[in-house]
Design a protein around this motif. Sequence first.
Motif, short mmCIF file in Angstrom:
data_model
loop_
_atom_site.label_atom_id
_atom_site.label_comp_id
_atom_site.label_asym_id
_atom_site.label_seq_id
_atom_site.Cartn_x
_atom_site.Cartn_y
_atom_site.Cartn_z
N ALA A 152 -0.74 16.76 37.63
CA ALA A 152 -0.06 17.19 37.11
C ALA A 152 1.02 16.72 36.05
O ALA A 152 0.17 15.59 35.19
N VAL A 153 1.45 18.13 35.21
CA VAL A 153 1.73 17.91 33.61
C VAL A 153 3.17 17.13 34.01
O VAL A 153 4.04 18.00 35.01
N VAL A 154 4.04 15.94 33.15
CA VAL A 154 4.94 15.71 33.28
C VAL A 154 5.91 15.91 31.71
O VAL A 154 4.93 14.92 31.10
N GLY A 155 6.35 16.68 30.94
CA GLY A 155 7.19 16.60 30.14
C GLY A 155 8.79 16.54 30.21
O GLY A 155 9.12 15.78 30.76
N GLY A 156 8.59 16.64 28.88
CA GLY A 156 10.02 16.62 28.81
C GLY A 156 10.81 14.96 27.36
O GLY A 156 9.11 14.13 27.08
N ALA A 157 12.15 14.64 27.00
CA ALA A 157 12.36 13.90 26.42
C ALA A 157 12.58 12.40 26.24
O ALA A 157 12.18 11.52 25.99
N LYS A 158 12.67 11.82 27.62
CA LYS A 158 12.48 10.84 27.68
C LYS A 158 12.63 10.08 29.80
O LYS A 158 12.47 10.70 30.55
N VAL A 159 11.29 9.25 29.30
CA VAL A 159 10.75 8.18 30.68
C VAL A 159 12.10 7.90 31.41
O VAL A 159 11.71 7.99 32.98
N SER A 160 13.12 7.84 30.96
CA SER A 160 14.08 7.25 32.03
C SER A 160 14.93 8.18 33.47
O SER A 160 14.79 8.53 33.74
N VAL B 95 -1.47 11.91 42.82
CA VAL B 95 -2.06 12.99 41.90
C VAL B 95 -2.87 12.50 41.29
O VAL B 95 -3.38 11.03 41.54
N ASP B 96 -4.48 13.29 41.04
CA ASP B 96 -5.56 12.76 40.51
C ASP B 96 -5.77 12.60 38.62
O ASP B 96 -6.02 11.63 38.69
N HIS B 97 -5.11 13.31 38.02
CA HIS B 97 -4.69 12.98 36.84
C HIS B 97 -3.11 13.42 37.00
O HIS B 97 -2.79 14.75 36.87
N LEU B 98 -2.52 12.91 35.52
CA LEU B 98 -1.42 12.83 35.27
C LEU B 98 -0.98 13.15 34.11
O LEU B 98 -1.56 11.98 32.90
N ILE B 99 -0.63 14.65 33.51
CA ILE B 99 -1.02 14.57 32.47
C ILE B 99 1.06 14.68 31.37
O ILE B 99 1.53 15.49 31.67
N ILE B 100 0.87 13.72 30.81
CA ILE B 100 1.96 12.79 30.01
C ILE B 100 2.17 13.82 28.51
O ILE B 100 2.19 13.45 27.72
N GLY B 101 3.86 14.31 28.56
CA GLY B 101 3.81 14.87 27.11
C GLY B 101 5.36 14.93 26.70
O GLY B 101 6.18 13.89 27.49
N GLY B 102 5.57 15.45 25.29
CA GLY B 102 7.04 15.85 25.29
C GLY B 102 7.46 14.27 24.72
O GLY B 102 6.62 13.08 24.60
N GLY B 103 8.95 13.66 24.50
CA GLY B 103 9.27 12.32 24.22
C GLY B 103 8.39 11.37 25.00
O GLY B 103 8.23 10.03 24.67
N MET B 104 8.63 11.79 26.26
CA MET B 104 8.32 10.81 26.85
C MET B 104 6.11 10.37 26.74
O MET B 104 6.29 8.78 26.43
N ALA B 105 5.86 10.59 25.87
CA ALA B 105 4.53 10.67 25.13
C ALA B 105 4.37 9.24 24.71
O ALA B 105 3.57 8.06 24.57
N GLN C 190 1.78 0.94 24.34
CA GLN C 190 -0.26 0.66 24.38
C GLN C 190 -0.62 0.01 22.56
O GLN C 190 -1.70 -0.28 22.15
N GLY C 191 1.14 -0.04 22.00
CA GLY C 191 0.71 -0.39 20.38
C GLY C 191 0.30 0.52 19.08
O GLY C 191 0.21 0.64 17.92
N VAL C 192 0.82 1.49 19.96
CA VAL C 192 0.95 2.81 18.54
C VAL C 192 2.13 2.91 18.47
O VAL C 192 3.13 2.42 18.02
N ASP C 193 2.12 2.98 16.86
CA ASP C 193 2.79 3.04 15.56
C ASP C 193 2.96 4.65 15.94
O ASP C 193 2.89 5.14 15.70
N VAL C 194 5.01 4.69 16.28
CA VAL C 194 5.71 5.51 16.44
C VAL C 194 5.97 6.70 14.94
O VAL C 194 6.69 7.40 15.41
N GLY C 195 6.33 5.88 14.51
CA GLY C 195 7.16 6.64 13.76
C GLY C 195 8.90 6.51 13.54
O GLY C 195 8.88 5.35 14.82
N LYS C 196 9.70 7.06 13.06
CA LYS C 196 10.66 8.18 13.86
C LYS C 196 10.75 8.71 14.79
O LYS C 196 11.84 9.55 15.29
N SER C 197 9.36 8.79 15.48
CA SER C 197 9.75 9.67 17.03
C SER C 197 10.75 9.39 18.25
O SER C 197 11.43 8.16 17.71
N LEU C 198 10.86 9.88 18.66
CA LEU C 198 11.80 10.25 20.27
C LEU C 198 11.12 8.89 20.87
O LEU C 198 9.76 8.83 21.29
N CYS C 199 11.52 8.01 21.08
CA CYS C 199 10.61 6.97 21.34
C CYS C 199 11.84 5.87 22.41
O CYS C 199 12.39 5.14 21.64
#
Length: 398
Positions: A193-201, A214-224, A231-240
């Motif tokens: 499953a590919v799930v993208g978009g701006a917000k996790v909410s 599903v066996d593989h969940l691919i997360i993209g977009g702002g929600m990634a 997980q501790g990654v500094d995402v700067g001023k990204s949508l988050c």
Amino acid sequence: MATFKNIESLGALDGKRVLVRADLNVPMQDGEVSDDTRIRSVTPTIKALAAKGAKVIVMSHFGRPKGQVVPDMSLEALGQPLANITRLPVAFINDCIGDDVTETIDAMENGSVLLLENVRFYPGEEKNDPEFTKLLAANGDAYVNDAFSCCHRAHASTEGIAHLLPSAAGLALEAELVALENALGTPKHPVAAVVGGAKVSTKLDVLTHLVEKVDHLIIGGGMANTFLAAQGVDVGKSLCEHDLADTARDILGRAEKAGCTLHLPTDVVVAKEFAANAENRTVALDQVAADDMILDVGAASVADLSAALHGCKTLIWNGPMGAFEIEPFDKATVALAKAAAELTDEGSLLSVAGGGDTVAALNHAGVAEKFTHISTAGGAFLEWMEGKELPGVKVLEV
């Protein structure tokens, strides 16, 4: 697997009044239809019923009039586009219930089409009011729902009426249900499953449901970005959504427990501003600067994701990988979509996609027609991905 009543189950229809729930809530610009996808979707059903000699009576909503008569939301403007696409004469009447409607239907010739006025001009539509539903049903001998995009609503014209008349799924709805069953009901594994978009909410329920399916969940977009930050990654001023870090970690934990591989970017495309052709660079996750915005997934990540798809039999896609609306931040979405389309073309992957941004993204990539099935539904497609029961579908089960 649930089975659904279809048009054939209604028997002989010559001279019968068939109420068809379409979704003609199409985008308009300067009084013209700017995207006729939904009209084209219901056309095969209208033509099939007309060919059987039925009096085809089309119902739909348009906009959100909230139970009031709003002239700008009349369906009258849709009569000619519907006639042009179906190549059938289409009459219009400025009401959807009452004596005038009954008289007009009685005078219809077999095989002709009548478009009723916006059902949402009455408050009883969205309330699924029994009295309003009875008045709608009084003008039909049978009911056909061909509006999957409205099936998540228990309204009079999508759910209530099906309890009062012999009912069936239209051709487009039937095709949709078969495709969705193949994608998530009884799919061939491995499933991605590919799930993208701006917000996790906005997709919490989707993600929580999918990790179990599903066996593989691919997360993209702002929600990634929200998952990376968790997980501790500094995402700067990204949508988050930093306040959803615990939720993201919970979903990661659920995925691990369920044996679902959750894929996040390993490299990203960053820029200092959100603008077309902004100066950008591709960096590893630990190289995102404090004033950087992550606007797309990097090429190395896309290669890894494409490789993961090569091992899959089924794909469900909802949402873009990056800010695909502006170049060059459309590259990951286009590249992954092309990889999925190629595998579908080869016959090794069943691919189902849906949601407004998704359809636009796949059209932008030029591969929409190569996917096994594209759903034009927004909310209904998302609720199906969440594992929710859709009232308009449930009522058509055998």
